[in-house]
Write a protein that holds these residues in place. Structure first.
Motif, PDB file in Angstrom:
ATOM      1  N   LEU A 376       0.874  -1.176   0.000  1.00 60.47           N
ATOM      2  CA  LEU A 376       0.000   0.000   0.000  1.00 60.47           C
ATOM      3  C   LEU A 376       0.909   1.224   0.000  1.00 60.47           C
ATOM      4  O   LEU A 376       1.530   1.545   1.011  1.00 60.47           O
ATOM      5  CB  LEU A 376      -0.913   0.012   1.229  1.00 60.47           C
ATOM      6  CG  LEU A 376      -1.972   1.114   1.202  1.00 60.47           C
ATOM      7  CD1 LEU A 376      -3.102   0.757   0.239  1.00 60.47           C
ATOM      8  CD2 LEU A 376      -2.535   1.373   2.593  1.00 60.47           C
ATOM      9  N   HIS A 377       1.021   1.867  -1.160  1.00 62.67           N
ATOM     10  CA  HIS A 377       1.863   3.057  -1.307  1.00 62.67           C
ATOM     11  C   HIS A 377       1.100   4.288  -0.808  1.00 62.67           C
ATOM     12  O   HIS A 377      -0.136   4.303  -0.855  1.00 62.67           O
ATOM     13  CB  HIS A 377       2.225   3.259  -2.786  1.00 62.67           C
ATOM     14  CG  HIS A 377       3.037   2.144  -3.366  1.00 62.67           C
ATOM     15  ND1 HIS A 377       4.404   2.150  -3.367  1.00 62.67           N
ATOM     16  CD2 HIS A 377       2.655   0.984  -3.966  1.00 62.67           C
ATOM     17  CE1 HIS A 377       4.847   1.038  -3.950  1.00 62.67           C
ATOM     18  NE2 HIS A 377       3.804   0.317  -4.319  1.00 62.67           N
ATOM     19  N   PRO A 378       1.806   5.337  -0.390  1.00 61.43           N
ATOM     20  CA  PRO A 378       1.107   6.577  -0.018  1.00 61.43           C
ATOM     21  C   PRO A 378       0.155   7.040  -1.121  1.00 61.43           C
ATOM     22  O   PRO A 378      -0.982   7.457  -0.849  1.00 61.43           O
ATOM     23  CB  PRO A 378       2.242   7.583   0.188  1.00 61.43           C
ATOM     24  CG  PRO A 378       3.421   6.752   0.543  1.00 61.43           C
ATOM     25  CD  PRO A 378       3.262   5.454  -0.189  1.00 61.43           C
ATOM     26  N   GLY A 379       0.593   6.927  -2.375  1.00 65.73           N
ATOM     27  CA  GLY A 379      -0.245   7.364  -3.500  1.00 65.73           C
ATOM     28  C   GLY A 379      -1.562   6.613  -3.602  1.00 65.73           C
ATOM     29  O   GLY A 379      -2.552   7.135  -4.123  1.00 65.73           O
ATOM     30  N   ASP A 380      -1.582   5.358  -3.082  1.00 68.15           N
ATOM     31  CA  ASP A 380      -2.826   4.582  -3.119  1.00 68.15           C
ATOM     32  C   ASP A 380      -3.921   5.203  -2.258  1.00 68.15           C
ATOM     33  O   ASP A 380      -5.116   4.941  -2.465  1.00 68.15           O
ATOM     34  CB  ASP A 380      -2.569   3.143  -2.626  1.00 68.15           C
ATOM     35  CG  ASP A 380      -1.684   2.361  -3.589  1.00 68.15           C
ATOM     36  OD1 ASP A 380      -1.810   2.579  -4.807  1.00 68.15           O
ATOM     37  OD2 ASP A 380      -0.871   1.538  -3.117  1.00 68.15           O
ATOM     38  N   LEU A 381      -3.512   6.011  -1.280  1.00 65.67           N
ATOM     39  CA  LEU A 381      -4.496   6.624  -0.385  1.00 65.67           C
ATOM     40  C   LEU A 381      -4.964   7.995  -0.867  1.00 65.67           C
ATOM     41  O   LEU A 381      -5.912   8.552  -0.320  1.00 65.67           O
ATOM     42  CB  LEU A 381      -3.909   6.747   1.034  1.00 65.67           C
ATOM     43  CG  LEU A 381      -3.662   5.415   1.767  1.00 65.67           C
ATOM     44  CD1 LEU A 381      -2.966   5.654   3.095  1.00 65.67           C
ATOM     45  CD2 LEU A 381      -4.975   4.662   1.994  1.00 65.67           C
ATOM     46  N   PHE A 382      -4.294   8.539  -1.880  1.00 65.83           N
ATOM     47  CA  PHE A 382      -4.638   9.891  -2.350  1.00 65.83           C
ATOM     48  C   PHE A 382      -6.123  10.056  -2.703  1.00 65.83           C
ATOM     49  O   PHE A 382      -6.741  11.056  -2.345  1.00 65.83           O
ATOM     50  CB  PHE A 382      -3.766  10.288  -3.546  1.00 65.83           C
ATOM     51  CG  PHE A 382      -2.389  10.779  -3.156  1.00 65.83           C
ATOM     52  CD1 PHE A 382      -1.868  10.526  -1.894  1.00 65.83           C
ATOM     53  CD2 PHE A 382      -1.609  11.497  -4.043  1.00 65.83           C
ATOM     54  CE1 PHE A 382      -0.606  10.970  -1.524  1.00 65.83           C
ATOM     55  CE2 PHE A 382      -0.335  11.952  -3.690  1.00 65.83           C
ATOM     56  CZ  PHE A 382       0.164  11.688  -2.424  1.00 65.83           C
ATOM     57  N   PRO A 383      -6.738   9.091  -3.429  1.00 65.79           N
ATOM     58  CA  PRO A 383      -8.154   9.288  -3.788  1.00 65.79           C
ATOM     59  C   PRO A 383      -9.063   9.478  -2.573  1.00 65.79           C
ATOM     60  O   PRO A 383     -10.079  10.155  -2.659  1.00 65.79           O
ATOM     61  CB  PRO A 383      -8.521   7.993  -4.532  1.00 65.79           C
ATOM     62  CG  PRO A 383      -7.219   7.430  -4.991  1.00 65.79           C
ATOM     63  CD  PRO A 383      -6.201   7.847  -3.989  1.00 65.79           C
ATOM     64  N   PHE A 384      -8.665   8.886  -1.435  1.00 62.04           N
ATOM     65  CA  PHE A 384      -9.526   8.920  -0.249  1.00 62.04           C
ATOM     66  C   PHE A 384      -9.347  10.206   0.557  1.00 62.04           C
ATOM     67  O   PHE A 384     -10.055  10.425   1.536  1.00 62.04           O
ATOM     68  CB  PHE A 384      -9.262   7.684   0.621  1.00 62.04           C
ATOM     69  CG  PHE A 384      -9.443   6.404  -0.143  1.00 62.04           C
ATOM     70  CD1 PHE A 384     -10.721   5.964  -0.485  1.00 62.04           C
ATOM     71  CD2 PHE A 384      -8.346   5.658  -0.577  1.00 62.04           C
ATOM     72  CE1 PHE A 384     -10.903   4.805  -1.215  1.00 62.04           C
ATOM     73  CE2 PHE A 384      -8.522   4.506  -1.315  1.00 62.04           C
ATOM     74  CZ  PHE A 384      -9.805   4.071  -1.640  1.00 62.04           C
ATOM     75  N   THR A 385      -8.412  11.052   0.136  1.00 61.40           N
ATOM     76  CA  THR A 385      -8.234  12.332   0.837  1.00 61.40           C
ATOM     77  C   THR A 385      -9.278  13.363   0.383  1.00 61.40           C
ATOM     78  O   THR A 385      -9.216  14.511   0.785  1.00 61.40           O
ATOM     79  CB  THR A 385      -6.806  12.889   0.624  1.00 61.40           C
ATOM     80  OG1 THR A 385      -6.596  13.122  -0.771  1.00 61.40           O
ATOM     81  CG2 THR A 385      -5.753  11.940   1.149  1.00 61.40           C
TER      82      THR A 385
END
Length: 566
Positions: A376-385
């Motif tokens: 799970l890369h930091p970028g994977d969480l971007f959409p959820f911000t």
């Protein structure tokens, strides 16, 4: 029906009783088996099905109570069959707790499991030459232990483990089964789980005092009058455990177990409930939702994790926060980073690999330019911000998540664990992470880092009182700081998040002053950064950490003059 009797000899009313019971029993099994086909995520799809299942089990339980004599003589109802119904109801309540995070349902599960043992429903099972019945009894014990662990009934857990051990020994001697190793592993896991806490609190007679670390009335520093903070509410939490070699029991690692309790209020006292007759009130809902809804994900694959994240994100109510807690092995980038590195270049935390992807993995490893798939890369969480997001990362590569971008201007905070620990702390990591321990129980974390394995009850209570004052002061430091990022204050209105932020600051201040923690990688970090002088390096807070150390007689482990440590 007894041997010489024909069906015609049985009165019509009694025959109908047996027929009705068989119908309810079949229907209950059918509905119960259907539960595993329900989606595990989403709040709405499962509720009506659960309701129907509860209704049938309510009828079945009351029916066998009202017609026990007829069912004994005409149907041959055995006590273990009643135990099996009670066990299924206990499981229903436990799964309802997992789906709703309401601890009142844990209490209901406990009352049914407790009744099974008190009334010896499974006692006769050992006399029957049917190994599958004994396995039902062993599974009941394992489930009962999980519920007792979650309710902090540690004395009872120890008794149940002893009974389970004797049952397993009897089972493996009587039947030459292939699952002996499996059951012995269950025993080893629960024994390690019980021993995971690094320090115990002792009463005057040297018995162990069981302490609870769920949120209690008065344990959260109140907001100062007139203080303007965000009105956001923590609604959903994903608790992910994927640490190699960490103690676990029943798909719960120690870190997951601790974090789920940090996100729950103390359940109502069970003292009056242990002896009550098991009654079913499945439709009784708590007046208001006390706890954030949680998903517990043990070693999820990337697609499982993303599916649950998406479901939580989709159903998040207005003015609510999604919390993502990641306790997982770090995945590091294969290539050296340059200054233009992006959100997929720092690695992240490990997600589980499907075992059938081995070939794909080898190819993956050959091409160093490609990114790790099972991560799970930091970028994977971007959409959820796009919605308020509160992230806690406890990992050897937690700092990968420092490289976040707040693309959508929504409140966003990441609390990040140290990535390197002194050897003495690292050696304890199997029993759970120090960082999560501080977030769950700051005094337990402090005791652990000072090498204290036991504390007297009076001293523990005095230290807890002192910490309450410290936490009030930390709360004021955060809200009064002129240079603090507003994201922290936007989360500060929620009691769970307020307490996590305060404990994070206390953990950071403690480790900065501890003589064993010499390098910056051994300190927690955050995104956005906290203003150090106002918080984790505040002179007042440093003085309080040293006062606590003096109370516990461990001041020699800390730098007395904060300047010495830098």
């Amino acid at each position: 029906m007894t041997g010489a009797e024909t069906e015609d000899d049985i009165p019509l009313g009694e025959r109908k009783t047996v027929t009705d019971f068989c119908y309810l029993l079949d229907k209950s099994k059918q509905l119960f088996n259907g539960l595993r086909d329900l989606p595990q995520y989403g709040h709405k799809q499962w509720q009506s099905y659960f309701g129907r299942t509860f209704d049938v089990y309510t009828k079945l339980w009351k029916f066998q109570q009202q017609h026990r004599q007829v069912l004994d003589t005409r149907y041959g109802l055995k006590r273990w069959q009643i135990g099996e119904v009670a066990s299924k109801i206990g499981q229903l309540y436990y799964h309802y707790y997992l789906r709703t995070s309401e601890t009142s349902y844990l209490n209901e599960a406990f009352s049914f499991y407790s009744a099974i043992r008190q009334r010896s429903y499974y006692y006769q099972v050992n006399k029957e030459d049917r190994p599958e019945l004994v396995v039902k009894k062993l599974r009941y014990y394992a489930r009962y232990i999980v519920v007792c662990l979650l309710l902090n009934k540690m004395d009872l857990v120890k008794v149940l483990v002893k009974e389970l051990s004797e049952e397993i020994e009897d089972y493996t001697q009587r039947f030459n089964t292939e699952d002996q190793l499996e059951w012995n592993l269950v025993l080893q896991e629960v024994a390690a789980f019980i021993e995971a806490d690094p320090a115990v609190v002792l009463n005057d007679n040297n018995s162990v005092l069981v302490t609870s670390n769920r949120l209690q009335d008065g344990s959260v520093p109140p907001l100062e009058q007139g203080m303007v903070v965000g009105q956001l509410v923590l609604a959903d939490a994903l608790i992910v455990g994927n640490c190699n070699n960490q103690v676990k029991f029943s798909e719960l690692t120690v870190d997951m177990f601790r974090m789920l309790q940090a996100l729950e209020r103390e359940p109502v006292n069970l003292a009056t409930q242990t002896s009550k007759q098991a009654t079913l009130e499945p439709n009784e809902k708590p007046a208001k939702r006390e706890n954030p809804h949680k998903y517990l994900l043990y070693k999820p694959t990337f697609s499982q994790l993303y599916t649950f994240l998406s479901a939580s994100f989709k159903e998040l109510p207005a003015n609510s926060v999604l919390l993502v807690y990641l306790s997982a092995t770090g995945v590091f980038p294969a290539t050296h980073l340059d200054y233009e590195a992006g959100p997929y270049d720092f690695g992240g935390v490990l997600t589980n690999t499907n075992r059938d992807v081995v070939n794909g993995e080898t190819v993956q490893k050959r091409n160093q330019a490609q990114k790790e798939m099972h991560c799970l890369h930091p970028g994977d969480l971007f959409p959820f911000t796009r919605k308020p997001l509160f992230i806690i990362v406890d990992s050897s590569n937690s700092t990968a998540y420092k490289n976040f971008s707040n693309l959508f201007g929504q409140p966003l905070v990441c609390l990040l664990s140290p990535t390197v620990y002194p050897k003495s702390v690292q050696d304890q990591s199997q029993r759970g992470s120090l960082f999560t321990l501080f977030l769950y129980s700051p005094l337990l974390g402090f005791s652990s880092v000072c090498g204290l394995s036991s504390l007297r009850r009076g001293l523990w209570e005095n230290a807890q009182d002192f910490l309450r004052k410290v936490f009030r002061d930390i709360g004021q430091m955060l809200t009064r700081s002129r240079s603090i990022d507003q994201a922290f204050l936007q989360f500060f209105g929620d009691e769970f998040l307020r307490l996590l932020l305060i404990r994070f600051v206390f953990c950071s201040a403690t480790l900065r002053l501890h003589k064993l923690f010499r390098e910056s990688r051994s300190f927690p970090e955050s995104y956005p950064e906290l203003p150090k002088q106002d918080t984790v390096e505040s002179v007042l807070l440093q003085k309080q950490v040293l006062e606590l150390a003096a109370m516990l007689d461990v001041q020699s482990l800390f730098w007395d003059d904060s300047l010495e440590s830098y």
